[in-house]
Motif scaffolding. Structure first.
Motif, PDB file in Angstrom:
ATOM      1  N   HIS A 103       0.838  -1.184   0.000  1.00 36.26           N
ATOM      2  CA  HIS A 103       0.000   0.000   0.000  1.00 36.26           C
ATOM      3  C   HIS A 103       0.879   1.240   0.000  1.00 36.26           C
ATOM      4  CE1 HIS A 103       0.711  -1.049   4.249  1.00 36.26           C
ATOM      5  NE2 HIS A 103       0.857   0.266   4.400  1.00 36.26           N
ATOM      6  N   TYR A 104       0.222   2.362  -0.197  1.00 40.32           N
ATOM      7  CA  TYR A 104       0.892   3.650  -0.241  1.00 40.32           C
ATOM      8  C   TYR A 104       0.439   4.474   0.971  1.00 40.32           C
ATOM      9  CZ  TYR A 104       1.889   2.367  -5.077  1.00 40.32           C
ATOM     10  OH  TYR A 104       2.314   1.714  -6.200  1.00 40.32           O
ATOM     11  N   ARG A 126      -1.574   4.549  -5.964  1.00 35.20           N
ATOM     12  CA  ARG A 126      -0.883   5.831  -5.913  1.00 35.20           C
ATOM     13  C   ARG A 126      -1.828   6.977  -6.295  1.00 35.20           C
ATOM     14  NH1 ARG A 126       4.106   8.109  -5.888  1.00 35.20           N
ATOM     15  NH2 ARG A 126       5.085   6.087  -5.538  1.00 35.20           N
ATOM     16  N   GLU A 158       5.854   4.079  -0.734  1.00 35.45           N
ATOM     17  CA  GLU A 158       5.227   2.770  -0.925  1.00 35.45           C
ATOM     18  C   GLU A 158       5.802   1.794   0.099  1.00 35.45           C
ATOM     19  OE1 GLU A 158       4.678  -0.709  -4.356  1.00 35.45           O
ATOM     20  OE2 GLU A 158       5.893   1.076  -4.734  1.00 35.45           O
ATOM     21  N   LYS A 164       6.214  -2.047   1.018  1.00 38.99           N
ATOM     22  CA  LYS A 164       6.167  -3.405   0.489  1.00 38.99           C
ATOM     23  C   LYS A 164       6.323  -4.388   1.639  1.00 38.99           C
ATOM     24  CE  LYS A 164       8.004  -2.131  -4.020  1.00 38.99           C
ATOM     25  NZ  LYS A 164       9.061  -2.372  -5.029  1.00 38.99           N
ATOM     26  N   LYS A 178       9.834   7.285  -2.255  1.00 39.23           N
ATOM     27  CA  LYS A 178       9.781   7.834  -3.605  1.00 39.23           C
ATOM     28  C   LYS A 178      10.049   9.334  -3.516  1.00 39.23           C
ATOM     29  CE  LYS A 178       8.527   3.849  -5.225  1.00 39.23           C
ATOM     30  NZ  LYS A 178       9.416   3.044  -6.035  1.00 39.23           N
TER      31      LYS A 178
END
Length: 364
Positions: free
Chosen positions: A278-279, A326, A349, A351, A360
């Protein structure tokens, strides 16, 4: 009493030597406590003062005291000391019986121009020995020697003490021992004293309380038809928590197993909450855990209840919400950036393969 005498008496409280430039030096000596065997008196430790007229070189102790006391410069303090020393000399010469120096001793002017100093018998007052007084303590008496053995009784004396065979028989007198004899027997009986540490008594009291609670709580009985008994209703694991650490050698296996199961269950729930990639929006990064928690509490007060503290790879971050894509995160970030306090926020993000954060740096 002149100002010079007051300064000398004050400096002798904390210094062993006070030199008056151009006059002489007063030196304090420590006298240890002693015992006078003749009068049986313990004498406390004291300090006495001596005077040496040859110590006339300035050591700056008295001058510095004048500087701090009267707010003078060093040359002005030396001039003032010199003038007061001249007045002090004239005062000593004008007194035939000597001059009493502020409870320290008495100074006498000799015919050859020198001075003789006699200290006080009680010494000088000092903080280290303040309040000590002499006291009398009598010596213990010498132990008495054992009494000499009595001489052997003669035959005539033995004959006098022997009872007559014709004397009246008294069973009460024979049966009842004399009170003096009873007291001697009680004094001869040995006594035994046992010292039990208070710590041991506490442990024994704790063990008695635990035993009483275990016996007072009834346990469920088993089924007689099956020949088996059910597990006791008493949870023995709480005994490990209340017993003193000195009386336990380690955690019981059942308690260790239950703790491991609870930890595994908590880990499983944490993994399930983050099961999907998820973000999320990072509001703050590389901050201390205390500052991050304080920031989250402030956001909760503002209505952002989904803000939380996240720790990955040793770094602490403040994140806001979790998004499946996103695009959703970009939409929420655009709304946040309407407030200037969230202008530096970004999307990251998460993971779940290694449960690490892949930050990011590109902005949407």
């Amino acid at each position: 009493m002149t100002e010079l005498e007051r300064h000398i008496a004050k400096l002798l409280l904390d210094n062993d030597c006070v030199i008056v430039p151009g006059f002489g030096g007063f030196m304090a000596h420590h006298i240890a406590a002693s015992y006078d065997e003749k009068s049986h008196i313990f004498l406390p430790p004291t300090r006495t003062v001596g005077f040496n007229p040859r110590l006339t070189m300035n050591d700056s102790v008295l001058a510095q005291d004048y500087v701090s006391c009267y707010d003078l410069s060093y040359p002005e303090a030396l001039k003032r000391i010199e003038s007061e020393v001249d007045e002090f000399r004239q005062m000593i010469l004008g007194e035939d019986g000597g001059h009493e120096l502020c409870g320290i001793g008495r100074l006498y002017a000799l015919e050859n121009g020198e001075y003789d100093f006699i200290p006080n018998d009680n010494g000088i007052t000092t903080p280290a020995t303040y309040g000590f007084q002499a006291f009398e303590l009598d010596a213990l008496p010498a132990t008495e020697s054992a009494p000499e053995s009595a001489p052997a009784a003669s035959a005539a004396d033995i004959r006098k003490t022997e009872p007559s065979p014709f004397a009246a028989y008294s069973p009460i007198a024979d049966a009842a021992p004399s009170p003096a004899h009873n007291e001697e027997e009680e004094a001869e009986q040995p006594t035994l004293s046992i010292n039990i540490p208070v710590k041991m008594l506490r442990h024994m009291a704790a063990a008695c309380i635990v035993l009483f609670v275990m016996l007072s709580i009834p346990s469920r009985l088993g089924d007689a038809s099956t020949g088996t008994t059910s597990q006791s209703a008493i949870d023995a694991k709480w005994l490990y928590k209340i017993m003193p650490k000195e009386m336990t050698s380690g955690k019981p296996e059942s308690l260790v197993a239950s703790e491991e199961a609870a930890q595994a269950k908590a880990d499983g729930q944490a993994d399930e909450s983050d099961a999907l990639p998820h973000y999320t929006i990072v509001l703050a990064s590389r901050v201390s855990l205390k500052n991050a928690q304080h920031y989250v509490d402030k956001l909760h007060q503002q209505g952002m209840t989904e803000a939380s503290v996240c720790r990955y790879n040793g770094f602490t971050k403040v994140i806001y919400r979790k998004f499946a894509s996103r695009a959703e995160a970009n939409s929420a970030l655009s709304q946040l950036k309407a407030d200037s306090s969230f202008a530096d926020s970004w999307i990251t993000e998460i993971k779940t393969e290694r449960q690490t954060i892949n930050e990011k740096s590109k902005m949407p």
